[in-house]
Design a protein around this motif. Structure first.
Motif, PDB file in Angstrom:
ATOM      1  N   GLU A   1      64.478  73.060  53.488  1.00 24.99           N
ATOM      2  CA  GLU A   1      64.570  72.922  54.954  1.00 24.99           C
ATOM      3  C   GLU A   1      63.245  72.340  55.413  1.00 24.99           C
ATOM      4  OE1 GLU A   1      67.204  73.927  56.792  1.00 24.99           O
ATOM      5  OE2 GLU A   1      68.277  75.097  55.270  1.00 24.99           O
ATOM      6  N   VAL A   2      63.276  71.526  56.473  1.00 24.75           N
ATOM      7  CA  VAL A   2      62.031  71.035  57.064  1.00 24.75           C
ATOM      8  C   VAL A   2      62.089  71.298  58.561  1.00 24.75           C
ATOM      9  CG1 VAL A   2      60.478  69.077  57.429  1.00 24.75           C
ATOM     10  CG2 VAL A   2      61.781  69.228  55.303  1.00 24.75           C
ATOM     11  N   PHE A   3      61.096  72.050  59.059  1.00 24.24           N
ATOM     12  CA  PHE A   3      61.038  72.390  60.475  1.00 24.24           C
ATOM     13  C   PHE A   3      59.825  71.734  61.125  1.00 24.24           C
ATOM     14  CE2 PHE A   3      62.998  76.006  58.222  1.00 24.24           C
ATOM     15  CZ  PHE A   3      64.234  76.012  58.845  1.00 24.24           C
ATOM     16  N   ASP A   4      59.855  71.655  62.473  1.00 27.55           N
ATOM     17  CA  ASP A   4      58.722  71.055  63.195  1.00 27.55           C
ATOM     18  C   ASP A   4      57.765  72.112  63.727  1.00 27.55           C
ATOM     19  OD1 ASP A   4      59.470  68.311  62.973  1.00 27.55           O
ATOM     20  OD2 ASP A   4      61.104  68.730  64.380  1.00 27.55           O
ATOM     21  N   LYS A   5      58.299  73.279  64.043  1.00 24.79           N
ATOM     22  CA  LYS A   5      57.469  74.289  64.701  1.00 24.79           C
ATOM     23  C   LYS A   5      57.645  75.677  64.059  1.00 24.79           C
ATOM     24  CE  LYS A   5      56.949  72.181  69.185  1.00 24.79           C
ATOM     25  NZ  LYS A   5      56.048  71.222  68.586  1.00 24.79           N
ATOM     26  N   ALA A   6      56.609  76.520  64.238  1.00 26.74           N
ATOM     27  CA  ALA A   6      56.659  77.887  63.706  1.00 26.74           C
ATOM     28  C   ALA A   6      57.862  78.653  64.261  1.00 26.74           C
ATOM     29  CB  ALA A   6      55.364  78.623  64.041  1.00 26.74           C
ATOM     30  N   LYS A   7      58.219  78.377  65.526  1.00 30.68           N
ATOM     31  CA  LYS A   7      59.327  79.071  66.163  1.00 30.68           C
ATOM     32  C   LYS A   7      60.629  78.846  65.384  1.00 30.68           C
ATOM     33  CE  LYS A   7      61.191  79.742  70.833  1.00 30.68           C
ATOM     34  NZ  LYS A   7      62.601  79.778  70.467  1.00 30.68           N
ATOM     35  N   GLU A   8      60.826  77.624  64.907  1.00 31.28           N
ATOM     36  CA  GLU A   8      62.040  77.316  64.129  1.00 31.28           C
ATOM     37  C   GLU A   8      62.015  78.038  62.783  1.00 31.28           C
ATOM     38  OE1 GLU A   8      62.471  72.987  63.859  1.00 31.28           O
ATOM     39  OE2 GLU A   8      61.447  72.888  65.775  1.00 31.28           O
ATOM     40  N   VAL A   9      60.821  78.147  62.185  1.00 33.81           N
ATOM     41  CA  VAL A   9      60.682  78.874  60.917  1.00 33.81           C
ATOM     42  C   VAL A   9      61.026  80.333  61.171  1.00 33.81           C
ATOM     43  CG1 VAL A   9      59.083  79.570  59.076  1.00 33.81           C
ATOM     44  CG2 VAL A   9      58.867  77.306  60.117  1.00 33.81           C
ATOM     45  N   ASP A  10      60.503  80.851  62.274  1.00 26.30           N
ATOM     46  CA  ASP A  10      60.715  82.240  62.671  1.00 26.30           C
ATOM     47  C   ASP A  10      62.223  82.532  62.813  1.00 26.30           C
ATOM     48  OD1 ASP A  10      60.238  84.775  63.617  1.00 26.30           O
ATOM     49  OD2 ASP A  10      58.701  84.152  65.031  1.00 26.30           O
ATOM     50  N   GLU A  11      62.939  81.662  63.517  1.00 24.63           N
ATOM     51  CA  GLU A  11      64.373  81.853  63.728  1.00 24.63           C
ATOM     52  C   GLU A  11      65.132  81.806  62.397  1.00 24.63           C
ATOM     53  OE1 GLU A  11      64.313  79.957  68.223  1.00 24.63           O
ATOM     54  OE2 GLU A  11      65.136  78.762  66.566  1.00 24.63           O
ATOM     55  N   PHE A  12      64.710  80.883  61.538  1.00 24.13           N
ATOM     56  CA  PHE A  12      65.355  80.742  60.232  1.00 24.13           C
ATOM     57  C   PHE A  12      65.128  81.999  59.378  1.00 24.13           C
ATOM     58  CE2 PHE A  12      65.120  79.328  55.755  1.00 24.13           C
ATOM     59  CZ  PHE A  12      66.401  78.820  55.608  1.00 24.13           C
ATOM     60  N   LEU A  13      63.877  82.494  59.390  1.00 21.31           N
ATOM     61  CA  LEU A  13      63.554  83.674  58.574  1.00 21.31           C
ATOM     62  C   LEU A  13      64.217  84.931  59.118  1.00 21.31           C
ATOM     63  CD1 LEU A  13      59.792  83.209  57.634  1.00 21.31           C
ATOM     64  CD2 LEU A  13      61.809  82.777  56.242  1.00 21.31           C
ATOM     65  N   GLU A  14      64.371  84.979  60.428  1.00 20.17           N
ATOM     66  CA  GLU A  14      64.987  86.153  61.047  1.00 20.17           C
ATOM     67  C   GLU A  14      66.389  86.383  60.475  1.00 20.17           C
ATOM     68  OE1 GLU A  14      64.909  86.161  65.290  1.00 20.17           O
ATOM     69  OE2 GLU A  14      65.287  88.318  65.360  1.00 20.17           O
ATOM     70  N   LYS A  15      67.092  85.295  60.236  1.00 19.95           N
ATOM     71  CA  LYS A  15      68.437  85.404  59.668  1.00 19.95           C
ATOM     72  C   LYS A  15      68.369  85.867  58.210  1.00 19.95           C
ATOM     73  CE  LYS A  15      69.404  81.195  61.435  1.00 19.95           C
ATOM     74  NZ  LYS A  15      69.908  79.870  61.110  1.00 19.95           N
ATOM     75  N   LEU A  16      67.312  85.449  57.518  1.00 21.33           N
ATOM     76  CA  LEU A  16      67.210  85.741  56.074  1.00 21.33           C
ATOM     77  C   LEU A  16      66.706  87.140  55.764  1.00 21.33           C
ATOM     78  CD1 LEU A  16      65.672  82.626  54.296  1.00 21.33           C
ATOM     79  CD2 LEU A  16      68.020  83.419  54.252  1.00 21.33           C
ATOM     80  N   LEU A  17      65.749  87.633  56.584  1.00 19.08           N
ATOM     81  CA  LEU A  17      65.025  88.854  56.169  1.00 19.08           C
ATOM     82  C   LEU A  17      65.731  90.140  56.620  1.00 19.08           C
ATOM     83  CD1 LEU A  17      61.332  87.770  56.794  1.00 19.08           C
ATOM     84  CD2 LEU A  17      62.617  87.676  54.688  1.00 19.08           C
TER      85      LEU A  17
END
Ligand code: MG
Length: 225
Positions: free
Chosen positions: A209-225
């Motif tokens: 996955e490639v994101f532009d901002k920390a917020k997008e990483v945060d949303e992605f990880l929220e689903k995973l963790l």
């Protein structure tokens, strides 16, 4: 090649430059200036393409490409010393927005955090504890490895420090060589594109996955963790 998404994530491995600190512009400028002292015109883009590798790697590669010969030991030491000196004169690098909060949320879930960087720049390594609560035991730096990124050694060492296997970890990188290193260590790798390179370079290196901002990483990880 990309790696499968882990069923359970127990450790998150962070790269430092360009992921935690907006330091790449300082690295690029100081590389250019340090090479200039040796009458070598170092192209700015190279700083971003080589990001994550050791200073030795960058110096040897540049001198081979630009001067068509091997770097001398004097150049390898002298250029890196000059770069380090110039880095200390640069303004303090800003933190990448949102990363402090992201790291805190990951820490609150009880996941292990390790920082894996090729850097030997004390000016940034010393700030990791103060800014992100990362203990020196939780860092793999350029001082700890023989082979820098894109070799898998730094991330394999990161896994060892974390005490988890590759299929229980996730890496957050921003640089193509860093992504290659992590993918070669068989870790599921996501990227945050904080520099001037095209996203495609990161996908081509193996980022899932490639994101532009920390917020997008945060949303992605929220689903995973
Ligand atoms: Mg980086």
């Amino acid at each position: 090649m990309t790696n499968n998404i882990p069923e359970t994530i127990n450790a998150i491995l962070f790269d430092m430059d360009g992921v935690l600190y907006d330091s790449m512009k300082h690295h690029a400028a100081t590389w250019i200036e340090a090479f200039k002292k040796y009458n070598i015109n170092f192209p700015k883009e190279e700083a971003y393409l080589n990001e994550g590798s050791t200073g030795d790697f960058t110096i040897k590669k540049a001198i081979k490409q630009i001067c068509n010969r091997e770097a001398t030991p004097e150049e390898i030491n002298g250029i890196y010393e000059e770069k380090t000196r110039l880095m200390h004169l640069r303004p303090k690098a800003d933190k990448i927005p949102g990363m402090q909060a992201l790291m805190k949320r990951i820490r609150d879930t009880g996941k292990k955090i390790i920082v894996v960087t090729g850097s030997k720049q004390p000016i940034l390594l010393e700030r990791l504890h103060e800014d992100f609560g990362v203990h020196p035991d939780e860092v793999v730096s350029g001082y700890n490895v023989i082979h820098g990124k894109p070799h898998p050694e730094p991330y394999l060492m990161g896994l060892k420090k974390a005490g988890f296997a590759a299929n229980e970890a996730l890496v957050i990188e921003n640089a193509p060589l860093g992504v290659e290193s992590s993918v070669a260590a068989e870790i599921y790798t996501i990227a945050i594109n904080t520099g001037p390179l095209d996203k495609k370079v990161l996908f081509d290196a193996g980022a899932s996955e490639v994101f532009d901002k920390a917020k997008e990483v945060d949303e992605f990880l929220e689903k995973l963790l």
